[in-house]
Design a protein around this motif. Structure first.
Motif, PDB file in Angstrom:
ATOM      1  N   GLY A 151       3.349   5.382  -3.824  1.00 33.85           N
ATOM      2  CA  GLY A 151       4.645   5.119  -4.449  1.00 33.85           C
ATOM      3  C   GLY A 151       4.915   3.624  -4.533  1.00 33.85           C
ATOM      4  N   ASN A 163      -5.452  12.555  -1.182  1.00 35.67           N
ATOM      5  CA  ASN A 163      -4.660  11.751  -0.242  1.00 35.67           C
ATOM      6  C   ASN A 163      -5.637  11.119   0.750  1.00 35.67           C
ATOM      7  OD1 ASN A 163      -2.014  10.874   0.733  1.00 35.67           O
ATOM      8  ND2 ASN A 163      -2.380  12.182   2.496  1.00 35.67           N
ATOM      9  N   LYS A 164      -5.098  10.358   1.692  1.00 38.08           N
ATOM     10  CA  LYS A 164      -5.900   9.619   2.665  1.00 38.08           C
ATOM     11  C   LYS A 164      -7.033  10.455   3.248  1.00 38.08           C
ATOM     12  CE  LYS A 164      -5.668   6.193   3.484  1.00 38.08           C
ATOM     13  NZ  LYS A 164      -6.519   5.180   2.828  1.00 38.08           N
ATOM     14  N   GLN A 195      -3.247   3.176   9.577  1.00 35.78           N
ATOM     15  CA  GLN A 195      -1.870   3.208   9.068  1.00 35.78           C
ATOM     16  C   GLN A 195      -0.961   4.012   9.998  1.00 35.78           C
ATOM     17  OE1 GLN A 195      -4.604   3.772   7.274  1.00 35.78           O
ATOM     18  NE2 GLN A 195      -4.396   3.110   5.160  1.00 35.78           N
ATOM     19  N   ARG A 234       0.835  -1.202   0.000  1.00 38.91           N
ATOM     20  CA  ARG A 234       0.000   0.000   0.000  1.00 38.91           C
ATOM     21  C   ARG A 234       0.871   1.253   0.000  1.00 38.91           C
ATOM     22  NH1 ARG A 234       1.310   1.829   4.153  1.00 38.91           N
ATOM     23  NH2 ARG A 234       0.244   3.716   3.531  1.00 38.91           N
ATOM     24  N   LYS A 243       2.899  11.361  -9.443  1.00 37.72           N
ATOM     25  CA  LYS A 243       1.578  11.445  -8.797  1.00 37.72           C
ATOM     26  C   LYS A 243       0.754  12.574  -9.411  1.00 37.72           C
ATOM     27  CE  LYS A 243       3.284   9.171  -4.776  1.00 37.72           C
ATOM     28  NZ  LYS A 243       3.875   9.341  -3.455  1.00 37.72           N
ATOM     29  N   SER A 257       2.874   7.876   4.733  1.00 34.99           N
ATOM     30  CA  SER A 257       3.423   8.259   3.430  1.00 34.99           C
ATOM     31  C   SER A 257       4.928   8.139   3.463  1.00 34.99           C
ATOM     32  CB  SER A 257       3.012   9.700   3.108  1.00 34.99           C
ATOM     33  OG  SER A 257       3.953  10.297   2.240  1.00 34.99           O
ATOM     34  N   SER A 258       5.507   7.336   2.552  1.00 36.62           N
ATOM     35  CA  SER A 258       6.969   7.207   2.550  1.00 36.62           C
ATOM     36  C   SER A 258       7.630   8.536   2.182  1.00 36.62           C
ATOM     37  CB  SER A 258       7.476   6.098   1.636  1.00 36.62           C
ATOM     38  OG  SER A 258       6.518   5.657   0.771  1.00 36.62           O
TER      39      SER A 258
HETATM   40  C1  RUB Z   1      -1.829   5.846   1.780  1.00 35.17           C
HETATM   41  C2  RUB Z   1      -1.812   7.325   1.630  1.00 35.17           C
HETATM   42  C3  RUB Z   1      -0.458   7.967   1.493  1.00 35.17           C
HETATM   43  C4  RUB Z   1      -0.185   8.165  -0.003  1.00 35.17           C
HETATM   44  C5  RUB Z   1       1.252   8.574  -0.259  1.00 35.17           C
HETATM   45  O1  RUB Z   1      -3.134   5.325   1.632  1.00 35.17           O
HETATM   46  O2  RUB Z   1      -2.809   7.990   1.534  1.00 35.17           O
HETATM   47  O3  RUB Z   1      -0.428   9.212   2.112  1.00 35.17           O
HETATM   48  O4  RUB Z   1      -0.444   6.970  -0.698  1.00 35.17           O
HETATM   49  O5  RUB Z   1       2.105   7.543   0.159  1.00 35.17           O
HETATM   50  P1  RUB Z   1      -3.329   3.717   1.631  1.00 35.17           P
HETATM   51  P2  RUB Z   1       3.610   7.445  -0.366  1.00 35.17           P
HETATM   52  O6  RUB Z   1      -2.791   3.222   2.922  1.00 35.17           O
HETATM   53  O7  RUB Z   1      -4.807   3.551   1.499  1.00 35.17           O
HETATM   54  O8  RUB Z   1      -2.587   3.178   0.443  1.00 35.17           O
HETATM   55  O9  RUB Z   1       4.257   8.759  -0.009  1.00 35.17           O
HETATM   56  O10 RUB Z   1       4.190   6.283   0.376  1.00 35.17           O
HETATM   57  O11 RUB Z   1       3.576   7.220  -1.838  1.00 35.17           O
END
Ligand code: RUB
Length: 308
Positions: free
Chosen positions: A21, A206-207, A158, A18, A232, A129-130
């Motif tokens: 990215g 976003n979430k 999360q 999940r 994105k 978010s990574s």
């Molecule tokens: C995850 C979410 C993260 C973005 C960005 O939602 O909303 O903020 O996907 O993540 P879910 P990243 O848990 O439903 O996938 O920076 O890791 O791409």
């Protein structure tokens, strides 16, 4: 071969993999492995199987355009191949290139964003978010002294992943429930969140709950930063398409029998934060205002980056 695709698609659907990215890299990587293990001799059959694989991957989660961009970057150029081997090589090399570019982008965002965190700051983040955590961890690595509020992020929680990761990195982190966001916003200097999709007019998907953080930050005059790689950015939104907000199982919200059967449950998992609430989008090409997204997208479309 289709097993690789079905397995990855299922892991994205059930959220074993999940985050926008990660799912983009997983989709690109699965197509690369699919091409590597392909044993057929017919170019036409390969293209048909690849189309099916692309459709299966894209069907796993609907909101994050990163998945679409990752998958389409991977199959780009296959139409001009004159043999199966050439087509396979194109997919394998595109897949590697996308995954490397994606990982590097997250590192660059961390370096750029970390400059915005100062000693004594209180920072807030949402979900997991990574890109946003990269910024926070990089600032910590640089020896900055700050603390973090991290939301629980119901219903999937999360936030548990986030606080665990930050605690393991040695960051001073406090977990809050989602409804405590406005209460603690007055004590917060900066918010860093991730993005699943960024539209041509600078809105960030976003979430669920991200827009509430943005509104509370706006009211409290707290800086609100979005950390998002340029894959994105959604090319379709340039042409007027709307972003589809995923709705997930009602069982994620309540346990069976907990509420009367007559009660309906609505479980949208993303929301949209308008550009006016965003101070800057931290990307691998720099810190950009939301109003710059259209120009960057048009340049990328011109370069054929998002084309098949
Ligand atoms: C995850 C979410 C993260 C973005 C960005 O939602 O909303 O903020 O996907 O993540 P879910 P990243 O848990 O439903 O996938 O920076 O890791 O791409």
């Amino acid at each position: 071969m289709q097993d690789i695709i079905a397995e990855t698609s299922e892991k994205i659907r059930d959220m074993t993999i999940r985050g926008a990215g990660r799912i983009a890299r997983a989709g690109a990587d699965a197509l690369g492995r699919f091409a590597e293990s392909y044993t057929g001799n017919s170019l036409e059959a390969f293209r048909e199987d690849l189309d099916r694989a692309v459709a299966t991957i894209l069907d796993s989660r609907p909101t994050a355009v990163s998945l679409w961009n990752g998958v389409h970057s991977t199959v780009r150029g296959v139409d001009s191949a004159s043999s199966v081997d050439e087509a396979r090589e194109i997919v394998i090399s595109n897949s590697r290139e996308f995954c490397e570019r994606s990982e590097k982008a997250v590192e660059t965002i961390a370096r750029i964003g970390a400059k915005r965190i100062e000693d004594g700051d209180t920072v807030m983040t949402h979900c997991n978010s990574s890109a946003a955590l990269g910024v926070i961890e990089e600032a910590h690595r640089q020896g900055k002294d700050f603390r973090v509020f991290a939301t629980e992020s119901r219903p999937w929680r999360q936030g548990i992943l986030t606080v665990t990761q930050l605690a393991e990195a040695g960051v001073d982190v406090t977990m809050i429930i989602d409804s405590a966001v406005r209460y603690v916003m007055n004590d917060t200097d900066k918010v860093f969140v991730g993005a699943d999709t960024i539209t041509s007019h600078g809105a960030v998907i976003n979430k669920i709950g991200t827009s509430q953080l943005a509104l509370a930050a706006h009211e409290a005059r707290t800086q609100f930063y979005v950390c998002g790689e340029t894959y994105k950015f959604s090319p379709m939104t340039v042409f007027g398409d709307m972003v589809r907000i995923e709705e997930r199982e009602t069982s994620e919200v309540v346990r069976p029998g907990e509420i009367p059967d007559s009660v309906k449950i609505f479980n949208p998992v993303f929301d949209s934060t308008p550009a006016q609430y965003i101070d800057a989008i931290i990307t691998e090409v720099g810190m950009v205002p939301p109003t710059a997204v259209y120009d960057i997208l048009v340049r990328q479309l011109g370069d054929g980056i998002f084309k098949e």
